[in-house]
Design a protein around this motif. Sequence first.
Motif, PDB file in Angstrom:
ATOM      1  N   THR A 186      16.526 -43.450   9.765  1.00 21.74           N
ATOM      2  CA  THR A 186      17.058 -42.129  10.159  1.00 21.74           C
ATOM      3  C   THR A 186      15.927 -41.248  10.689  1.00 21.74           C
ATOM      4  OG1 THR A 186      18.801 -42.298   8.487  1.00 21.74           O
ATOM      5  CG2 THR A 186      18.318 -40.094   9.341  1.00 21.74           C
ATOM      6  N   TRP A 187      14.796 -41.250   9.967  1.00 20.89           N
ATOM      7  CA  TRP A 187      13.619 -40.482  10.398  1.00 20.89           C
ATOM      8  C   TRP A 187      13.198 -40.914  11.806  1.00 20.89           C
ATOM      9  CZ3 TRP A 187       8.774 -42.319  11.753  1.00 20.89           C
ATOM     10  CH2 TRP A 187       7.779 -41.340  11.962  1.00 20.89           C
ATOM     11  N   TRP A 188      13.197 -42.226  12.041  1.00 26.53           N
ATOM     12  CA  TRP A 188      12.802 -42.743  13.353  1.00 26.53           C
ATOM     13  C   TRP A 188      13.775 -42.261  14.443  1.00 26.53           C
ATOM     14  CZ3 TRP A 188      14.847 -45.609  17.277  1.00 26.53           C
ATOM     15  CH2 TRP A 188      13.951 -46.123  18.224  1.00 26.53           C
TER      16      TRP A 188
ATOM     17  N   ILE B 137      17.181 -39.577  19.212  1.00 29.09           N
ATOM     18  CA  ILE B 137      18.470 -40.282  19.314  1.00 29.09           C
ATOM     19  C   ILE B 137      19.570 -39.333  18.823  1.00 29.09           C
ATOM     20  CG2 ILE B 137      19.786 -42.323  18.594  1.00 29.09           C
ATOM     21  CD1 ILE B 137      17.221 -43.067  20.142  1.00 29.09           C
ATOM     22  N   ASP B 138      20.684 -39.268  19.526  1.00 27.63           N
ATOM     23  CA  ASP B 138      21.786 -38.379  19.149  1.00 27.63           C
ATOM     24  C   ASP B 138      22.494 -38.936  17.913  1.00 27.63           C
ATOM     25  OD1 ASP B 138      23.986 -36.782  18.897  1.00 27.63           O
ATOM     26  OD2 ASP B 138      24.759 -37.107  20.929  1.00 27.63           O
TER      27      ASP B 138
ATOM     28  N   ALA C 225      23.461 -47.369  17.344  1.00 26.51           N
ATOM     29  CA  ALA C 225      23.583 -48.834  17.338  1.00 26.51           C
ATOM     30  C   ALA C 225      22.610 -49.465  18.325  1.00 26.51           C
ATOM     31  CB  ALA C 225      25.012 -49.235  17.678  1.00 26.51           C
ATOM     32  N   ALA C 226      22.504 -48.863  19.502  1.00 27.51           N
ATOM     33  CA  ALA C 226      21.635 -49.411  20.548  1.00 27.51           C
ATOM     34  C   ALA C 226      20.171 -49.396  20.139  1.00 27.51           C
ATOM     35  CB  ALA C 226      21.827 -48.622  21.842  1.00 27.51           C
ATOM     36  N   ALA C 227      19.800 -48.434  19.296  1.00 34.54           N
ATOM     37  CA  ALA C 227      18.388 -48.284  18.908  1.00 34.54           C
ATOM     38  C   ALA C 227      18.067 -48.955  17.567  1.00 34.54           C
ATOM     39  CB  ALA C 227      18.040 -46.797  18.833  1.00 34.54           C
TER      40      ALA C 227
END
Length: 226
Positions: A45-47, A53-54, A62-64
């Motif tokens: 989440t931090w990343w 990221i939205d 999901a993509a990330a």
Amino acid sequence: MESATPVIVAIDGPAGTGKSSTSKAVAAQLGLSYLDTGAQYRAITWWMVSNGIDIDDPSAIAAAAGKPEIVSGTDPQGPAITVDGVDVAGPIRTQEVSSKVSAVSAVPEVRARITELQRSIAASAEQGIVVEGRDIGTTVLPDADLKIFLTASPEARAARRSGELKGSDVHSTREALIKRDAADSSRKTSPLAKADDAVEVDTTELTLAQVIECVVTLVEEKRAGK
């Protein structure tokens, strides 16, 4: 003396039940590895937050999900966690991350990625491991040797949590906990739930030392019966 059979212990339950303190102490006392799975979800989440990221867009999350490299230390005396080589043990505990972790954790691709990581860590723990989280006994390690589900009243949990989160008042902490429990219990992928074969321990009236003693006894009984 023969070395004890490695034992895998799953400790689940909502926030504020004493889960982390108990799990760390039990692992240290019994010479087991320790894994804080919540920290892994906080780390991803931090990343996501750090990389813009939205959080309101599950497809973007999901993509990330496969991008950050998360490494979890398993020493109960000082469980380290890094993302892409950066120590994030402090940053992942902020209110900003706390408020967004349920949304990120609910994305199936995130759970699949982190679950795989958790299983590989548990499988490589030679002495055995205490793994704490919300879906360990039900989803991550359904074959764990011992499953424990910690509970406590919302009031007790809020009091403990507001003691941990500096400067937060008990009422707003209680509201936040109830909201997060609802989100985590109702999500489609691996909800917070008690496994059918888990031992429930209500920590409302117990001191931390009593909870630790109770869990250590359960683990030792399990080891002796193997």
